[in-house]
Design a protein around this motif. Structure first.
Motif, PDB file in Angstrom:
ATOM      1  N   TYR A  25       1.077  -1.089   0.006  1.00 30.29           N
ATOM      2  CA  TYR A  25       0.185   0.076   0.005  1.00 30.29           C
ATOM      3  C   TYR A  25       0.918   1.244   0.070  1.00 30.29           C
ATOM      4  O   TYR A  25       1.868   1.403   0.565  1.00 30.29           O
TER       5      TYR A  25
ATOM      6  N   GLN B   3     -19.620   3.624   3.733  1.00 28.09           N
ATOM      7  CA  GLN B   3     -19.193   3.196   2.523  1.00 28.09           C
ATOM      8  C   GLN B   3     -20.394   3.047   1.482  1.00 28.09           C
ATOM      9  O   GLN B   3     -21.246   2.534   1.939  1.00 28.09           O
TER      10      GLN B   3
ATOM     11  N   ALA C  77     -11.745   1.283   6.849  1.00 26.00           N
ATOM     12  CA  ALA C  77     -11.542   0.521   5.510  1.00 26.00           C
ATOM     13  C   ALA C  77     -12.888  -0.434   5.176  1.00 26.00           C
ATOM     14  O   ALA C  77     -13.507  -0.789   6.103  1.00 26.00           O
ATOM     15  N   SER C  78     -12.818  -0.469   3.913  1.00 29.60           N
ATOM     16  CA  SER C  78     -13.793  -1.843   3.524  1.00 29.60           C
ATOM     17  C   SER C  78     -13.471  -2.796   2.772  1.00 29.60           C
ATOM     18  O   SER C  78     -12.299  -2.292   1.713  1.00 29.60           O
ATOM     19  N   SER C  79     -14.028  -3.791   2.489  1.00 31.25           N
ATOM     20  CA  SER C  79     -13.505  -4.680   1.212  1.00 31.25           C
ATOM     21  C   SER C  79     -14.904  -5.340   0.827  1.00 31.25           C
ATOM     22  O   SER C  79     -15.609  -5.656   1.545  1.00 31.25           O
TER      23      SER C  79
ATOM     24  N   HIS D 172     -10.052  -0.721   1.197  1.00 32.03           N
ATOM     25  CA  HIS D 172     -10.358   0.615   0.435  1.00 32.03           C
ATOM     26  C   HIS D 172     -10.696   1.494   1.861  1.00 32.03           C
ATOM     27  O   HIS D 172     -11.487   1.488   2.633  1.00 32.03           O
TER      28      HIS D 172
ATOM     29  N   GLY E 278     -16.944   6.348  -2.027  1.00 33.44           N
ATOM     30  CA  GLY E 278     -16.061   5.346  -1.514  1.00 33.44           C
ATOM     31  C   GLY E 278     -16.193   5.129  -0.069  1.00 33.44           C
ATOM     32  O   GLY E 278     -17.312   4.955   0.486  1.00 33.44           O
TER      33      GLY E 278
ATOM     34  N   MET F  11     -19.836   1.300  -1.526  1.00 35.27           N
ATOM     35  CA  MET F  11     -19.322   0.357  -2.604  1.00 35.27           C
ATOM     36  C   MET F  11     -20.184  -1.019  -2.338  1.00 35.27           C
ATOM     37  O   MET F  11     -19.743  -1.832  -2.816  1.00 35.27           O
TER      38      MET F  11
ATOM     39  N   GLN G 213      -3.597   3.293  -0.289  1.00 38.36           N
ATOM     40  CA  GLN G 213      -4.222   2.587  -1.473  1.00 38.36           C
ATOM     41  C   GLN G 213      -3.260   1.615  -1.884  1.00 38.36           C
ATOM     42  O   GLN G 213      -1.882   1.435  -2.000  1.00 38.36           O
TER      43      GLN G 213
ATOM     44  N   ARG H  76      -4.860   8.829   2.235  1.00 36.92           N
ATOM     45  CA  ARG H  76      -5.320   7.497   2.698  1.00 36.92           C
ATOM     46  C   ARG H  76      -4.536   6.396   1.832  1.00 36.92           C
ATOM     47  O   ARG H  76      -3.901   6.614   0.774  1.00 36.92           O
TER      48      ARG H  76
ATOM     49  N   HIS I 246     -19.829  -3.066  -0.103  1.00 36.43           N
ATOM     50  CA  HIS I 246     -18.861  -3.810   0.565  1.00 36.43           C
ATOM     51  C   HIS I 246     -19.134  -4.812   1.749  1.00 36.43           C
ATOM     52  O   HIS I 246     -20.234  -4.016   2.545  1.00 36.43           O
TER      53      HIS I 246
END
Lengths: 114, 117
Positions: A36, B25, B92-94, B107, B3, B27, A45, A43, B29
């Motif tokens: 990342y 989020q 974050a998310s996935s 993300h 996002g 997305m 990535q 953030r 997810h």
């Protein structure tokens, strides 16, 4: 549990030179290794990742290599540009989808000087 | 498509105060996460939620609670803030990582910089 060590903590290179960041991991069952990039104040990535059935993966100027025997993997950036300046994190987990058990390294601050 | 959105961006608390960090989020997810980032320590997982209605502890859960309000939202609460919780917090998310057969990158949101005095 898994432990990921990352070196160096800071790296300065001249524009156009190559940069290499190395990580070692402790869990021999780990088989997914993402990298990342985090630009200043932004953030993290995902920039590239590799799975254990592959020894090397390239995407334009960046590449990642994996040595499962030695339990280390590296990020290679060629022809560095000022926009490559950022903190880079390696990580490792047992499964690509095992995100909850993704263990991060401590980060490498890369500075590319014009 | 925003996002992952986190609020607030900055917060200063006094020791003992409480607060909730919000994360959403768009997305679709299933999995969501809270990380903290400290100098020289990398990103450490506080809590995660593999799906709506479930939450689990990560590496450093002490002093925190979470709520997965719905599929979109995952909040982090500090009930009694301590100076040791001064950090940058990332949500974050996935995508669904437990039944899929493809890579599921994280993300991240833009982070919340929290200072506890």
């Amino acid at each position: 549990g898994e432990n990921v060590e990352q070196h160096p903590s800071t790296l300065s290179v001249q524009e156009g030179d190559s940069a290499v960041i190395k990580c070692t991991y402790s869990d021999s069952a780990s088989n997914y290794f993402p990298w990342y990039k985090q630009e200043l104040g932004k953030r993290p990535q995902l920039i590239i990742d590799i799975r254990s059935n592959v020894g090397e993966k390239k995407d334009q100027r960046i590449a990642v290599t994996l040595n499962k025997t030695a339990k280390h993997f590296s990020l290679h950036i060629t022809e560095t540009q000022p926009e490559d300046s950022a903190v880079y994190f390696c990580a490792a987990s047992r499964e690509p989808l095992d995100t909850d058990k993704l263990i991060f390294g401590t980060g490498t601050r890369l500075q590319v000087f014009p | 498509n925003a996002g992952v959105t986190q609020t607030p961006k900055f917060q200063v608390l006094k020791t003992g105060q409480s607060m909730t960090l919000q994360c959403a989020q768009d997305m679709n997810h299933n999995s969501m996460y809270w990380y903290r980032q400290d100098p020289g320590m990398g990103l450490r997982l506080i809590y995660y939620s593999a799906s709506e209605g479930t939450t689990d502890k990560g590496e450093v859960p002490n002093g925190y609670n979470v709520s997965r309000l719905n599929k979109r939202e995952f909040s982090l609460r500090l009930e009694s803030a301590a100076p040791s919780q001064t950090s940058v917090y990332f949500c974050a998310s996935s995508e669904d990582g437990y039944r899929s057969s493809y890579n599921s990158p994280l993300h991240f949101g833009n982070g919340t910089r929290l200072t506890v005095t």
